[in-house]
Write a protein that holds these residues in place. Sequence first.
Motif, PDB file in Angstrom:
ATOM      1  N   GLN A  33     -21.563 -25.661  -9.593  1.00  0.00           N
ATOM      2  CA  GLN A  33     -21.275 -24.608 -10.564  1.00  0.00           C
ATOM      3  C   GLN A  33     -19.807 -24.512 -10.972  1.00  0.00           C
ATOM      4  O   GLN A  33     -19.514 -24.107 -12.087  1.00  0.00           O
ATOM      5  N   HIS A  34     -18.888 -24.861 -10.077  1.00  0.00           N
ATOM      6  CA  HIS A  34     -17.477 -24.589 -10.332  1.00  0.00           C
ATOM      7  C   HIS A  34     -16.590 -25.784 -10.008  1.00  0.00           C
ATOM      8  O   HIS A  34     -17.016 -26.749  -9.369  1.00  0.00           O
ATOM      9  N   LEU A  35     -15.351 -25.673 -10.427  1.00  0.00           N
ATOM     10  CA  LEU A  35     -14.335 -26.692 -10.192  1.00  0.00           C
ATOM     11  C   LEU A  35     -13.060 -25.978  -9.755  1.00  0.00           C
ATOM     12  O   LEU A  35     -12.672 -24.968 -10.352  1.00  0.00           O
ATOM     13  N   TYR A  36     -12.432 -26.483  -8.705  1.00  0.00           N
ATOM     14  CA  TYR A  36     -11.244 -25.861  -8.133  1.00  0.00           C
ATOM     15  C   TYR A  36     -10.119 -26.879  -8.099  1.00  0.00           C
ATOM     16  O   TYR A  36     -10.355 -28.050  -7.788  1.00  0.00           O
ATOM     17  N   ALA A  37      -8.889 -26.463  -8.381  1.00  0.00           N
ATOM     18  CA  ALA A  37      -7.732 -27.354  -8.306  1.00  0.00           C
ATOM     19  C   ALA A  37      -6.579 -26.598  -7.652  1.00  0.00           C
ATOM     20  O   ALA A  37      -6.376 -25.407  -7.910  1.00  0.00           O
ATOM     21  N   GLN A  38      -5.832 -27.312  -6.794  1.00  0.00           N
ATOM     22  CA  GLN A  38      -4.671 -26.731  -6.135  1.00  0.00           C
ATOM     23  C   GLN A  38      -3.551 -27.754  -6.112  1.00  0.00           C
ATOM     24  O   GLN A  38      -3.806 -28.946  -5.956  1.00  0.00           O
ATOM     25  N   VAL A  39      -2.317 -27.279  -6.257  1.00  0.00           N
ATOM     26  CA  VAL A  39      -1.152 -28.126  -6.031  1.00  0.00           C
ATOM     27  C   VAL A  39      -0.598 -27.714  -4.680  1.00  0.00           C
ATOM     28  O   VAL A  39      -0.230 -26.560  -4.468  1.00  0.00           O
ATOM     29  N   ILE A  40      -0.568 -28.669  -3.752  1.00  0.00           N
ATOM     30  CA  ILE A  40      -0.143 -28.420  -2.381  1.00  0.00           C
ATOM     31  C   ILE A  40       1.187 -29.119  -2.151  1.00  0.00           C
ATOM     32  O   ILE A  40       1.392 -30.241  -2.629  1.00  0.00           O
ATOM     33  N   SER A  41       2.088 -28.481  -1.435  1.00  0.00           N
ATOM     34  CA  SER A  41       3.421 -29.039  -1.186  1.00  0.00           C
ATOM     35  C   SER A  41       3.326 -30.368  -0.451  1.00  0.00           C
ATOM     36  O   SER A  41       2.306 -30.701   0.152  1.00  0.00           O
ATOM     37  N   ALA A  42       4.413 -31.123  -0.471  1.00  0.00           N
ATOM     38  CA  ALA A  42       4.446 -32.444   0.158  1.00  0.00           C
ATOM     39  C   ALA A  42       4.209 -32.353   1.658  1.00  0.00           C
ATOM     40  O   ALA A  42       3.603 -33.241   2.255  1.00  0.00           O
ATOM     41  N   SER A  43       4.660 -31.270   2.287  1.00  0.00           N
ATOM     42  CA  SER A  43       4.448 -31.110   3.724  1.00  0.00           C
ATOM     43  C   SER A  43       3.010 -30.703   4.043  1.00  0.00           C
ATOM     44  O   SER A  43       2.575 -30.818   5.183  1.00  0.00           O
ATOM     45  N   GLY A  44       2.282 -30.206   3.040  1.00  0.00           N
ATOM     46  CA  GLY A  44       0.884 -29.855   3.226  1.00  0.00           C
ATOM     47  C   GLY A  44       0.630 -28.472   3.767  1.00  0.00           C
ATOM     48  O   GLY A  44      -0.495 -28.123   4.100  1.00  0.00           O
ATOM     49  N   ALA A  49       0.286 -23.826  -6.476  1.00  0.00           N
ATOM     50  CA  ALA A  49      -0.431 -23.316  -7.643  1.00  0.00           C
ATOM     51  C   ALA A  49      -1.915 -23.568  -7.453  1.00  0.00           C
ATOM     52  O   ALA A  49      -2.309 -24.525  -6.784  1.00  0.00           O
ATOM     53  N   ALA A  50      -2.739 -22.714  -8.047  1.00  0.00           N
ATOM     54  CA  ALA A  50      -4.182 -22.880  -7.942  1.00  0.00           C
ATOM     55  C   ALA A  50      -4.847 -22.406  -9.229  1.00  0.00           C
ATOM     56  O   ALA A  50      -4.364 -21.481  -9.889  1.00  0.00           O
ATOM     57  N   ALA A  51      -5.942 -23.067  -9.579  1.00  0.00           N
ATOM     58  CA  ALA A  51      -6.737 -22.667 -10.744  1.00  0.00           C
ATOM     59  C   ALA A  51      -8.182 -23.068 -10.474  1.00  0.00           C
ATOM     60  O   ALA A  51      -8.440 -24.050  -9.787  1.00  0.00           O
ATOM     61  N   SER A  52      -9.111 -22.296 -11.028  1.00  0.00           N
ATOM     62  CA  SER A  52     -10.519 -22.637 -10.872  1.00  0.00           C
ATOM     63  C   SER A  52     -11.320 -22.017 -12.010  1.00  0.00           C
ATOM     64  O   SER A  52     -10.815 -21.188 -12.773  1.00  0.00           O
ATOM     65  N   THR A  53     -12.573 -22.413 -12.090  1.00  0.00           N
ATOM     66  CA  THR A  53     -13.445 -21.855 -13.114  1.00  0.00           C
ATOM     67  C   THR A  53     -13.926 -20.458 -12.736  1.00  0.00           C
ATOM     68  O   THR A  53     -14.631 -19.824 -13.515  1.00  0.00           O
ATOM     69  N   LEU A  54     -13.539 -19.959 -11.574  1.00  0.00           N
ATOM     70  CA  LEU A  54     -13.856 -18.588 -11.195  1.00  0.00           C
ATOM     71  C   LEU A  54     -12.911 -17.588 -11.852  1.00  0.00           C
ATOM     72  O   LEU A  54     -13.217 -16.401 -11.928  1.00  0.00           O
ATOM     73  N   GLN A  55     -11.753 -18.058 -12.318  1.00  0.00           N
ATOM     74  CA  GLN A  55     -10.755 -17.175 -12.920  1.00  0.00           C
ATOM     75  C   GLN A  55     -11.147 -16.844 -14.354  1.00  0.00           C
ATOM     76  O   GLN A  55     -11.461 -17.731 -15.151  1.00  0.00           O
ATOM     77  N   LYS A  56     -11.107 -15.577 -14.665  1.00  0.00           N
ATOM     78  CA  LYS A  56     -11.498 -15.107 -15.998  1.00  0.00           C
ATOM     79  C   LYS A  56     -10.589 -15.676 -17.080  1.00  0.00           C
ATOM     80  O   LYS A  56     -11.050 -16.030 -18.164  1.00  0.00           O
ATOM     81  N   ALA A  57      -9.298 -15.810 -16.790  1.00  0.00           N
ATOM     82  CA  ALA A  57      -8.354 -16.326 -17.782  1.00  0.00           C
ATOM     83  C   ALA A  57      -8.659 -17.770 -18.155  1.00  0.00           C
ATOM     84  O   ALA A  57      -8.390 -18.202 -19.278  1.00  0.00           O
TER      85      ALA A  57
END
Length: 117
Positions: A33-44, A49-57
């Motif tokens: 149903q959904h797609l999620y994306a995150q930017v994770i620091s080099a150290s992990g 930053a995060a974005a997904s299809t759950l966000q209304k914007a």
Amino acid sequence: MEKNIARLRRAKTTRAHIRKLNVARLTVHRTGQHLYAQVISASGDTVIAAASTLQKAVTDGLKGTKNKAAAAAVGKAIAEKARAAGIEVVAFDRSGFRYHGRIQALADAAREGGLKF
């Protein structure tokens, strides 16, 4: 071999390579149903930053959440948020999912948004 086990095996080798690069990683997770994306620091240890299809914007004006248009919207949103946080170069961690369909649409939109992988 079970489908999820094969995906996790592919993800493991990709993440080992990304650790050697020592750059922030753009990680993607896909469900039915959904797609999620995150930017994770080099150290992990930090999600930058995060974005997904759950966000209304992200889903405003879209027909659904499980198509390429929604994936492109997530890619554009994650690129904007990452650039606002000062991240321009990332390694693309597709989490073992094949580079096809929604994953490819997200990656292309993130590149158009200014991220370099």
